[in-house]
Design a protein around this motif. Sequence first.
Motif, PDB file in Angstrom:
ATOM      1  N   HIS A 283    -115.357  24.589  -0.351  1.00  0.00           N
ATOM      2  CA  HIS A 283    -115.412  24.792  -1.797  1.00  0.00           C
ATOM      3  C   HIS A 283    -116.060  26.140  -2.095  1.00  0.00           C
ATOM      4  O   HIS A 283    -116.873  26.649  -1.318  1.00  0.00           O
ATOM      5  N   LEU A 284    -115.705  26.682  -3.240  1.00  0.00           N
ATOM      6  CA  LEU A 284    -116.346  27.890  -3.758  1.00  0.00           C
ATOM      7  C   LEU A 284    -116.755  27.632  -5.197  1.00  0.00           C
ATOM      8  O   LEU A 284    -115.907  27.354  -6.052  1.00  0.00           O
ATOM      9  N   PHE A 285    -118.065  27.686  -5.447  1.00  0.00           N
ATOM     10  CA  PHE A 285    -118.561  27.624  -6.829  1.00  0.00           C
ATOM     11  C   PHE A 285    -118.776  29.056  -7.292  1.00  0.00           C
ATOM     12  O   PHE A 285    -119.514  29.823  -6.674  1.00  0.00           O
ATOM     13  N   ALA A 286    -118.139  29.416  -8.389  1.00  0.00           N
ATOM     14  CA  ALA A 286    -118.284  30.763  -8.941  1.00  0.00           C
ATOM     15  C   ALA A 286    -118.327  30.641 -10.458  1.00  0.00           C
ATOM     16  O   ALA A 286    -117.280  30.511 -11.104  1.00  0.00           O
ATOM     17  N   GLY A 287    -119.537  30.650 -11.017  1.00  0.00           N
ATOM     18  CA  GLY A 287    -119.622  30.482 -12.461  1.00  0.00           C
ATOM     19  C   GLY A 287    -121.035  30.382 -12.973  1.00  0.00           C
ATOM     20  O   GLY A 287    -121.992  30.858 -12.350  1.00  0.00           O
ATOM     21  N   ALA A 288    -121.142  29.745 -14.125  1.00  0.00           N
ATOM     22  CA  ALA A 288    -122.425  29.619 -14.816  1.00  0.00           C
ATOM     23  C   ALA A 288    -123.198  28.423 -14.271  1.00  0.00           C
ATOM     24  O   ALA A 288    -122.617  27.395 -13.919  1.00  0.00           O
ATOM     25  N   LYS A 289    -124.523  28.557 -14.231  1.00  0.00           N
ATOM     26  CA  LYS A 289    -125.374  27.487 -13.718  1.00  0.00           C
ATOM     27  C   LYS A 289    -125.665  26.462 -14.826  1.00  0.00           C
ATOM     28  O   LYS A 289    -126.799  26.311 -15.279  1.00  0.00           O
ATOM     29  N   GLU A 290    -124.603  25.772 -15.225  1.00  0.00           N
ATOM     30  CA  GLU A 290    -124.725  24.736 -16.246  1.00  0.00           C
ATOM     31  C   GLU A 290    -125.195  23.437 -15.593  1.00  0.00           C
ATOM     32  O   GLU A 290    -124.658  23.021 -14.570  1.00  0.00           O
ATOM     33  N   TRP A 291    -126.153  22.811 -16.240  1.00  0.00           N
ATOM     34  CA  TRP A 291    -126.812  21.643 -15.652  1.00  0.00           C
ATOM     35  C   TRP A 291    -125.842  20.484 -15.424  1.00  0.00           C
ATOM     36  O   TRP A 291    -125.805  19.903 -14.343  1.00  0.00           O
ATOM     37  N   GLU A 292    -125.051  20.152 -16.420  1.00  0.00           N
ATOM     38  CA  GLU A 292    -124.227  18.945 -16.313  1.00  0.00           C
ATOM     39  C   GLU A 292    -123.149  19.063 -15.239  1.00  0.00           C
ATOM     40  O   GLU A 292    -123.005  18.150 -14.400  1.00  0.00           O
ATOM     41  N   PRO A 293    -122.354  20.156 -15.204  1.00  0.00           N
ATOM     42  CA  PRO A 293    -121.371  20.255 -14.108  1.00  0.00           C
ATOM     43  C   PRO A 293    -122.026  20.271 -12.730  1.00  0.00           C
ATOM     44  O   PRO A 293    -121.529  19.630 -11.792  1.00  0.00           O
ATOM     45  N   ILE A 294    -123.135  20.993 -12.595  1.00  0.00           N
ATOM     46  CA  ILE A 294    -123.798  21.060 -11.291  1.00  0.00           C
ATOM     47  C   ILE A 294    -124.331  19.683 -10.891  1.00  0.00           C
ATOM     48  O   ILE A 294    -124.236  19.278  -9.725  1.00  0.00           O
ATOM     49  N   ARG A 295    -124.863  18.942 -11.850  1.00  0.00           N
ATOM     50  CA  ARG A 295    -125.314  17.575 -11.564  1.00  0.00           C
ATOM     51  C   ARG A 295    -124.140  16.703 -11.119  1.00  0.00           C
ATOM     52  O   ARG A 295    -124.256  15.915 -10.174  1.00  0.00           O
ATOM     53  N   ASN A 296    -122.993  16.858 -11.802  1.00  0.00           N
ATOM     54  CA  ASN A 296    -121.814  16.072 -11.435  1.00  0.00           C
ATOM     55  C   ASN A 296    -121.333  16.428 -10.032  1.00  0.00           C
ATOM     56  O   ASN A 296    -120.912  15.549  -9.271  1.00  0.00           O
ATOM     57  N   TYR A 297    -121.393  17.714  -9.675  1.00  0.00           N
ATOM     58  CA  TYR A 297    -121.006  18.108  -8.322  1.00  0.00           C
ATOM     59  C   TYR A 297    -121.961  17.488  -7.292  1.00  0.00           C
ATOM     60  O   TYR A 297    -121.530  17.050  -6.219  1.00  0.00           O
ATOM     61  N   GLU A 298    -123.242  17.456  -7.633  1.00  0.00           N
ATOM     62  CA  GLU A 298    -124.206  16.846  -6.723  1.00  0.00           C
ATOM     63  C   GLU A 298    -123.913  15.355  -6.564  1.00  0.00           C
ATOM     64  O   GLU A 298    -123.924  14.825  -5.445  1.00  0.00           O
ATOM     65  N   GLN A 299    -123.642  14.684  -7.667  1.00  0.00           N
ATOM     66  CA  GLN A 299    -123.333  13.261  -7.593  1.00  0.00           C
ATOM     67  C   GLN A 299    -122.020  13.013  -6.854  1.00  0.00           C
ATOM     68  O   GLN A 299    -121.811  11.936  -6.301  1.00  0.00           O
ATOM     69  N   GLY A 300    -121.153  14.049  -6.812  1.00  0.00           N
ATOM     70  CA  GLY A 300    -119.910  13.927  -6.095  1.00  0.00           C
ATOM     71  C   GLY A 300    -120.020  14.204  -4.610  1.00  0.00           C
ATOM     72  O   GLY A 300    -119.014  14.145  -3.896  1.00  0.00           O
ATOM     73  N   GLY A 301    -121.228  14.532  -4.141  1.00  0.00           N
ATOM     74  CA  GLY A 301    -121.426  14.675  -2.707  1.00  0.00           C
ATOM     75  C   GLY A 301    -121.984  15.986  -2.225  1.00  0.00           C
ATOM     76  O   GLY A 301    -122.252  16.143  -1.025  1.00  0.00           O
ATOM     77  N   ILE A 302    -122.184  16.972  -3.115  1.00  0.00           N
ATOM     78  CA  ILE A 302    -122.761  18.247  -2.689  1.00  0.00           C
ATOM     79  C   ILE A 302    -124.281  18.096  -2.655  1.00  0.00           C
ATOM     80  O   ILE A 302    -124.922  17.900  -3.688  1.00  0.00           O
TER      81      ILE A 302
END
Length: 605
Positions: A325-344
Motif C-alpha cells: 500500500h501507499l498512503f499519500a495525503g493528509a493526516k486526517e484522523w478518521e481515515p487513518i483510524r479506519n486504516y488502523e482498524q483495517g489492519g495497518i
Amino acid sequence: MDDQNKNLILATALSFLVIIGWTLFFPPPDPITDPNATPASQGDAADITTTAPTVATPDGGEATAPVQTPTSETADVGRVPIETDALSGSIYLLGGRFDDLSLNKYRETLEPDADTVRLLTRVGAENAYYTLYGWAPAGDLSSDEVPGPDTIWSVESGETLTQETPVTLVWDNGAGLIFRREISVDENYMFDIKQSVQNTTDGAVRAQPYGLISRHGEPDVVGFFILHEGVVAMSDGELAEVDYDDMPDLPAEAGGAARSETTDVTEGGWIGFTDKYWMTTLIPSADSAFKSVQRYIPGQEIYQTQVRLPTMSVAAGETATASMHLFAGAKEWEPIRNYEQGGIQKFLDSIDWGWFFFLTKPIFAVLHWLNAFIGNMGWSIIVLTLLIKAVLLPLAYKSYVSMAKMKELQPEMEKIKERAGDDRQKLQQEMMALYKKEKVNPAAGCLPILMQIPIFFSLYKVIFVTIELRHAPWLGWIRDLSAPDPSSILNLFGLLPWGTPEAGSIFFIFSLGVLPILLGISMWLQQKLNPAPTDPTQAMVFAWMPWVFMFMLGSFASGLVLYWIANNIITFTQQYAIMRSQGYKPDIFGNIKSGFKRTPKDDAG
C-alpha cells in the motif's frame, strides 16, 4: 505572606513559566504560509540523479538496482491521470513514478482561488518528492532484466486511475519475463500496488520487489520542537522518528556513497515521511516480513525511505505477486483510524501526539466527535472545555472548599503569626496544628492549576498538529482556528484604514486581537475573586500577570486562546459558586476597587 498565597503563586508561576519559556525560545511559526506547499514549477529535467536501493541476493551477495537518471518527458513517454474526489495528478510511465499529486480538499491559503496543496512533485522541480516501485535482480538476473527507476512502462488496461477504475501497467523484458503493476485507489489517500512477474522461461528466476520514497533537497519544515518532521516508521509495534537533520548521521554504507539504517520487520509495520499536515508512507501487507530502510545520499541531498520485500523465487511458467500500500495525503484522523482498524499496525501513531499521547488521543477523539455533532470546531472547543471542567469538578470542589476554609481561618492565622514573632519553627508547628485541627490542606488550592498543565499542553498539541483545525472557522473574523487572531488593536479592529503587522515582525506582539484581550480580562476577573495579597511584591506580580500573558499568548492559535478564555470563565463561575456555598462571599467589586487604589508604596508604608 500566608501559605495560601504562597502556594497559589508557586502553582501559577510553575504553570505559566513553562508557557513563557516555550513562547520565547520556541515561538510558533507563521501559520498562514503553508510550509508543505511546493513551487509551481513541475517540469522534468536530467540534472538530478538518485541511487536506487541496494538489496541482498538470496546467495548472500549484494545486487544494486539501476542508477536512476531522470530524463525529460518525451512524446512516447506518457502519463496516467489520477482523478478522485480527494486526489488529482498523474503517474509518470518512466519508472511508473508517483510524482504528481495534489490534495483536492486543501488549499495553500484561505483565499478561495488559492492553489490546492501539492504533495508529490516531479524530478527537476525544486524539492522533488516522489515514490516508485521496482524489482532488484537476484541470482543470475542482471539489472537490465528487471524493471527499475528508468523503465518505460506501457498501459495494459485503464486510461485514468479513479476510485472505480484501476490501472494496470506492463513491461516485457524481452527475455521471457513479463512484469505487471496493478494500481488502485480508494476514496481517501490509500493506493494499492500489486507487482507481479510472469516467468515464461525454462528455468526459475529470483528477484526482490521494493518500494521507495525519495525527496531531493532538505524539505522546508516548520522547525518547532514539539513537532516531528522527517522519517516516521513502525516496526513490530515500535515507533521510530528521525528528523531530516539527523539523517546525515546515519551509519555509512560500504563505500561511503550513502548513509542508511536497516530494520528487519517481521510482524507488520510501515515507513515514510511525515510533515506537519501531510504524509507519504509505504505499507507492506500485514503478513509480510520486510526490511525497513531510511537512507541519505550526501552531496545530492537526497532523503529516502525504502521497503524491501523478501526475495521471491519464480518457477518456470509461474507468476509471483507482491502487494504493498501507499498512503499519500493528509493526516486526517478518521481515515487513518479506519486504516488502523483495517489492519495497518498502529497507524494512528503516524500523527504526532506528543509526550502526553495518553491525553492527546482521547482529547482529540472527543473533539472530533463534538465537531461531527456541532459542525463547528470553535464551539466544539468550548463544549470540550466544559466537559474537561466537569471531569475535574470533584477535584476543583475540594480545592475551592479548602480555599474558602483558609479564608475563614485567616484571623486565627494572623494571631498565630503575632504570637510566633520571628520564631519560624514555632510558626510552622502552630500552623500545621491548625490545619490538622480544621482538616484543611493548604496545598489543595494549587491542584486545579497543576492539573491543567498537561491538559493545556495536550490541547495545544492537538490544535497545533491536527489537520482538522487547519483553516477551520469559528465565527466572524476567526476563519482559521490554527492561526492567531487576525484582528488588531493597532487599527481598532479594522475601523482604521491600514493593515496589521505581519507575524514575526517586532510590532506583531503589540498587535493584540479581540481574543487575546478577552483572555487578559478573563484572567484579571478570575483574580478578583480574592483580595490582592498584602505583600507588595505579590500584589505587583498578580497585577501584571493577566496583561503579560495577554501579550504572550496573543500569537498562539486562536483555538487555544479560545479554550483558555472558556476555561477562565468556567473556572470563575465554579469558584464563585463553591465559595458561596461554603459561606464565603467574594467581594469582586471591592477587590477591583482596592486593586486600583493599592500601590506597593502605600502597602510598604
